[in-house]
Structures are given as C-alpha cells and as structure tokens.
Design an enzyme around this catalytic site. Structure first.
Site, PDB file in Angstrom:
ATOM      1  N   ARG B  53      -1.135  -1.757  -6.972  1.00 35.09           N
ATOM      2  CA  ARG B  53      -0.571  -0.837  -6.200  1.00 35.09           C
ATOM      3  C   ARG B  53      -0.993   0.270  -7.754  1.00 35.09           C
ATOM      4  O   ARG B  53      -1.284   0.290  -8.833  1.00 35.09           O
ATOM      5  CB  ARG B  53       0.751  -0.519  -6.474  1.00 35.09           C
ATOM      6  CG  ARG B  53       2.024  -1.967  -7.147  1.00 35.09           C
ATOM      7  CD  ARG B  53       2.250  -1.679  -8.195  1.00 35.09           C
ATOM      8  NE  ARG B  53       2.212  -0.245  -9.016  1.00 35.09           N
ATOM      9  CZ  ARG B  53       2.435  -0.160 -10.239  1.00 35.09           C
ATOM     10  NH1 ARG B  53       2.340  -0.125 -10.874  1.00 35.09           N
ATOM     11  NH2 ARG B  53       3.117   1.857 -10.293  1.00 35.09           N
ATOM     12  N   GLN B 202       9.447  -1.206 -10.418  1.00 36.26           N
ATOM     13  CA  GLN B 202       8.245  -1.011 -11.286  1.00 36.26           C
ATOM     14  C   GLN B 202       8.401  -0.526 -12.867  1.00 36.26           C
ATOM     15  O   GLN B 202       7.531  -0.638 -13.898  1.00 36.26           O
ATOM     16  CB  GLN B 202       6.826   0.239 -10.322  1.00 36.26           C
ATOM     17  CG  GLN B 202       6.469  -0.276  -9.013  1.00 36.26           C
ATOM     18  CD  GLN B 202       6.735  -0.197  -8.048  1.00 36.26           C
ATOM     19  OE1 GLN B 202       8.851   0.346  -7.784  1.00 36.26           O
ATOM     20  NE2 GLN B 202       6.535  -0.303  -7.016  1.00 36.26           N
ATOM     21  N   ASP B 243       0.783  10.841  -6.360  1.00 30.91           N
ATOM     22  CA  ASP B 243       0.191   9.685  -5.304  1.00 30.91           C
ATOM     23  C   ASP B 243      -0.922  10.605  -4.622  1.00 30.91           C
ATOM     24  O   ASP B 243      -1.976  10.204  -3.786  1.00 30.91           O
ATOM     25  CB  ASP B 243       0.997   8.712  -4.306  1.00 30.91           C
ATOM     26  CG  ASP B 243       1.522   7.687  -4.818  1.00 30.91           C
ATOM     27  OD1 ASP B 243       2.804   8.021  -5.944  1.00 30.91           O
ATOM     28  OD2 ASP B 243       0.982   6.525  -5.082  1.00 30.91           O
TER      29      ASP B 243
END
Lengths: 362, 362
Positions: B53, B202, B243
């Site tokens: 990811r 994360q 992102d």
C-alpha cells in the site's frame, strides 16, 4: 436502562449485606460482570483501574466509597484519609472531588455514631440526583433534536458522539445519550455514529453496546472518520459529555473531543456538551491551562482486548520496542462549542460566564 | 532502507525468474514476509488486499503488473483489460492511474515483440523515478527542519505524522518521512510522534517499525491525541503524505488527516504535505467534491490483528451486532496547509495553482 430487557443501574447498595454492587465495565461488551465492593480501598481500585468510569458515575462511586469508609471506622481522621485516597484516584473529572467534598461537609456536622446511616442516606441522595439530572438533560436535549427534526421534515437525525457518555457513565440515562434515548423513545427516527474512542474503546465497547441494548440504530466508526462524515453532510449534530466544565465554558472530555469540535466548527455543525451541574468547576476559568489532564499507562495504547471464538484475549498491537504516550483527556475551548445541555436547560454559547449561568450552579 | 541493517526496497524484479518480489506488509511488524507475484492477477490482489500500500508503491506495483501482463500475452486488447483491472484495484491514489497510463502510452507505440522488454525497462524506470523523487523530497524537506532547528537553538524537533508515508509507502525513502531520515542522518536531534492510524494501524504497525529500524526516536500515540499535544506545544510541525493532490492544493490522504490539519491550523503549527509529482492530479480542482474516496470493508474496523506469546491473532473488538462504516481517506482543503514538499522543492501555500506550480508537474 435495559440489559436484555432487565432494568439496571451501574451502581447500587446491596442493603442486606451493606456492600456496593457495580457493573464491572472492563468486561463489556463481551460479558456482564457484577462486582461486589466491600471497602473504600476496593472502591479506590475500582475507580483508578476503571472497573467503572464516567464523570457522573465515579462521583457517585466515591460517595459510596465514603459510606464504606464510615463502616470501616468511626474515627474522623481515618475518614479524611480515605476521602483523600478516593479523591486521588483520578484527577480530571471534578465530579469525584465535588461528591467527596459534599459527603465530608455534611458528615463533619454529624455525630460519629450517626455517620454511617447519614453517609448511606447522602450517597443514596447523590445517586438519585445524578439520575434526576440525567433525566432532565434528556428532556432538554430532546427539544434540540426535535427542532432539528422539524427542519429536516422528520428525516432521521444523525448524531455523532465520542467516548461513552451514556447511562454507563452515570448511574442511569447518561448525559450525551440521554437526549437520544428520550427522542428515540418518543418514536422519532435517530441514528448515532459512534466514535470508537481509542485507546480504551469506550465507544466501540460501551456506547455501541448500550445503544444496541436499547434498540437505537447506530454505526461504529474509527476516531479518524468524523471529520470526513461532517464534510460529507452525514452528521446533523454532535453531542458529547464532559469531565469538567470551567466557568467560561471550556470542556475537558475524553481525548479526541477537541478534534471533533474543530471539525464541527469548520463544517458549521452544532456541537453540544451535555453535563450535570456536578461536572461544573466554578473555581476554574481557563480550562486549557487549569484543568489537570490524566496521563495513563502506555500499555493502554500498546495492547488491546478482543474476543475470538468466545474467549477474551489481550494482545500487543505495536512493535515490541515502540514506546507510547497516553493522555486521557483534552480540553475543548468554549469558542468551538455551540451550546450546553444541563439539568437546568439548554444554553447557548453566548450565555456562558454570565451571572445567570454561574448562579445556576451554586 | 534498512531492515536489521540489511538494505531493502519494498518491491523489486527478480530478473532470473522474471517475477516480482514484494514485502507483504500485512505481516509487519510481527514478521518479515517476502511474497512472489507471478501474474497481473496476483498483483491486482496484492494491491486491493493491501499486501502492499502507499500511493507511490501501488503506482510502481501497477507498472510491474503491466510488465507481468506483457509476459502473459502479446495481445493489445488483453493488455488493456489487465490495465483496466489494475487501475480498478483502488480508487483514491492517482499514482496508480498515472503509472498505468504512462505504461500504456509508451507500449502502444512499441512493436508487440518488444513490449515485454520495454515494459520491464519502463517499470524499472518508474521505480527509479519514485526512489529519486523521494530522495529529493528528503533533501528539500530537511531544509525546513533545519530552519526550525535553528529557531529552537538546536533542540529536538518534534514531528507529528499520520499513517505511513515512509519508505514502506514507496519503493524507498518515503515522502513524509524522507525529510526526517535526511535530517536524522546528518546528526540533528529529531523525534516523531506516530499516529496509530485506525483502522489498519499503519502508524503503529509500519511507521513505528520503520523508524525503529533506522534508529529514529519516536513515540506512538492514538489518533485522538494529536490535538492535545499541539495545544500543549509538544509538536513543532506536522508532515503527512498524500494519495492525490488537486491543482489548487487540496489533499486526499489517510482518513483523519483533515482532523490533524484543523488542529495544526488552530494552534498555528506548520502543516506540510510531502508528495512526488506522480501524486498530482492536474485534472481536478476541488478535492473535496472531485476526489473519489474508497469505502473499505467494515471488518477492518470491527476486527484487529495482534500478537500474543509470539502468535498472531485476529480478534473482534466490538459487540457482535454492531455495524461499522469504513472510509479510507479524507480530503484536507488547501486553506489548512502551510506548504508542500515535492521533488522540485518546497512550496508555500500561496504559490499553489500558479502557472509555475502547474508547469512543474507537466
């Protein structure tokens, strides 16, 4: 409130045995455990280790702790020591101090032989006051929900709440959730977004569970999600509880409350704080610099409880070497708060710190 | 970067077997697992199920997915289908689309017989560009840290970061953490507060682990804590990744980023977004209405992974009946962002959406 259709309060006197019974909230939602508290020392442990928690409830628990101390000794100095211990269990919620102060104030004017029965009567009274205040908060807060409901032509009202300020945080009814229960019980459509509330997950473990038990529709979200939901117009209002409210309206509440208040302000969504007068601290003006913030053990961040195939476990969720820091509360400045819901009514932010506001809490 | 003093990248071509190797991040920090990806379908799964990811890394992974697709067939229509599948694995990070577009743009001009070697060359090049961009971000960002360090007379700089935008989110170095590594490696005192980053943690699982591996001092906090730390002046600056960045500087990043940006703004703490040009989307102006936000499975909220006595488990952490909602990202509006750190330099908020800013990304 109801647990599988049976009525419960979070704490009560077992009169036949002169002991205190509590719901041990550490095991919820996985198991309902009732703990018996025999001594003021056991009550100290139950408060500091969070067998019970919530501003209102730890105040009433401390009052019952004084009752247990009166059972243990008729000596006034001993009682004061026990009171000191109870007061030192947790620093942020003022309810604890308020309840112990009220108990001692009264008991010092009572003959030593009558202290036990008087402490029982007074603790019972504080417990009932907590229940009554929460009931009133429910009535006043439901009014706000009804006004919103009208504006939305009766469509479902979406409430966001943080941590647990439901009945499990008080003796019964709750503060932030009392208006929701009142509104829901009158047949209005309402749905609650429940912040998980790391690190102890009071949202996921307690708020979700108590809403489910009353049949109130709800959805669990992570603490990170509230801002996005507000940006996407999925939240009509935020209601949270409080651990201490300063005279000018600053609010200490569960860590993360401040972030949701910022997001509500940024998105012009009403942000309400619901609290009984036992949470008010007239001695403090600026919450940010003056309210003591509890630092708890790092393990609450590094470990987590869960259930697998019916069995409960505690497991580590971070690398072995990683240290953590764990503050229990933050302070939301009054400028971010739309209004306050107390047992005396709902108040706009501009009514704060007025003579009328202060007189109300005397 | 280093794992127990051995140099690694997150993804690489195993030239002898013509397969792709990746660090399977689902097992970190508990175990280092290297997975072999044999086909474009396996790469789709690795991206959508988050074996890997991070904006930069899924872009490069998709490029290698195209390489694997070229191995599978020389048919152009087939390749386009595989490209479509890769592009549909995750919607928010634009790097994925940018990488696949670049691969197809080039490959359509190449003779079918040469597509495999060209796809390998191009994927290798995109991987190297990702590494180089992150290195540059490190250099430019460290300049900002040095300026702060001077202001603080060389005292430790406290950085807050959210999610993982370290080397594990790219091929190497990272975006948000690259300046920290660069600064630290030059001997400056720095400490990182790591947001846990629910629901997939994360921060706790990847950022804390990679900082520990490089020896950078850090402390894990829950996502709720950042606002309080800022109020208490414990944070000097915030650096996060992205992102997708819109032309006017709105930033889609891990859910919860918006809340930290609000808190930084409220406390006048610099809030920087570090991203390589592969994350820029010139086609979008208003991030909030135009960037698609991924909704992921509720189980990511309701269950959690942890370790107990060396064994890994997945546990349920909410009541059985509780539903959950799980958005992966939120959008932070440009008005809350102090500056942007790209491979081309660091930019103030007032330079955004200028001709110079846009030309840079062409």
């Amino acid at each position: 409130m109801l647990i599988k259709d049976e009525h419960f309060t979070t704490i009560w006197l077992d009169e036949s045995n002169q002991v205190i019974k509590i719901i041990d909230q550490r095991f919820l939602p996985f198991r309902l455990v009732i703990e018996t508290i025999h001594s003021s020392a056991e009550m100290c442990l139950a408060i500091s280790e969070m067998h019970l928690r919530g501003a209102g409830l730890i105040g009433v628990a401390a009052a019952w702790g004084i009752y247990l101390a009166c059972k243990e000794s008729t000596d006034w100095d001993q009682l004061q020591l026990r009171a000191e211990e109870l007061m030192n269990t947790r620093p942020t919620a003022i309810n604890l101090q308020n309840a112990v102060d009220k108990m001692l104030d009264h008991l010092q004017r009572v003959d030593a032989n009558h202290r036990l029965e008087e402490s029982q009567r007074l603790a019972q009274m504080l417990s009932q006051q907590d229940i009554d205040a929460c009931k009133s908060i429910g009535l006043h807060g439901a009014e706000i929900l009804r006004t919103l409901s009208k504006k939305k032509n009766g469509q479902t009202i979406n409430v966001l709440t943080h941590c647990n300020a439901g009945w499990l945080a008080f003796v019964d009814y709750g503060s932030a959730l009392a208006p929701v229960y009142e509104f829901f019980n009158h047949g209005y459509p309402v749905h609650v977004y429940v912040d998980e509330t790391r690190p102890r997950n009071q949202g996921a473990r307690l708020t979700a569970w108590e809403l489910a038990m009353q049949g109130v529709p709800h959805t669990l979200i992570v603490d990170n999600a509230g801002g996005h939901l507000m940006q996407k117009e999925m939240i009509d209002l935020v209601i949270v509880g409080a651990d201490r409210v300063s005279r000018k309206g600053d609010v200490a509440n569960k860590i993360g409350t401040y972030l949701k208040a910022l997001a509500a302000f940024d998105n012009k969504i009403p942000f309400y704080v619901a609290f009984p007068s036992s949470t008010f601290d007239a001695s403090i003006s600026d919450g940010l610099s003056q309210i003591p913030i509890e630092a708890r053990h790092a393990d609450e961040v590094l470990y987590m409880q869960g259930i697998k195939e019916g069995e409960e476990f505690t497991f580590r969720i971070a690398p072995e070497a990683t240290p953590a820091l764990n503050f229990g509360f933050d302070v939301t400045p009054a400028r971010l708060i739309s209004g306050y819901i107390t047992e005396f009514g709902a108040f706009d932010a501009n009514q704060i710190d007025s003579d009328e506001w202060l007189a109300m809490f005397e």
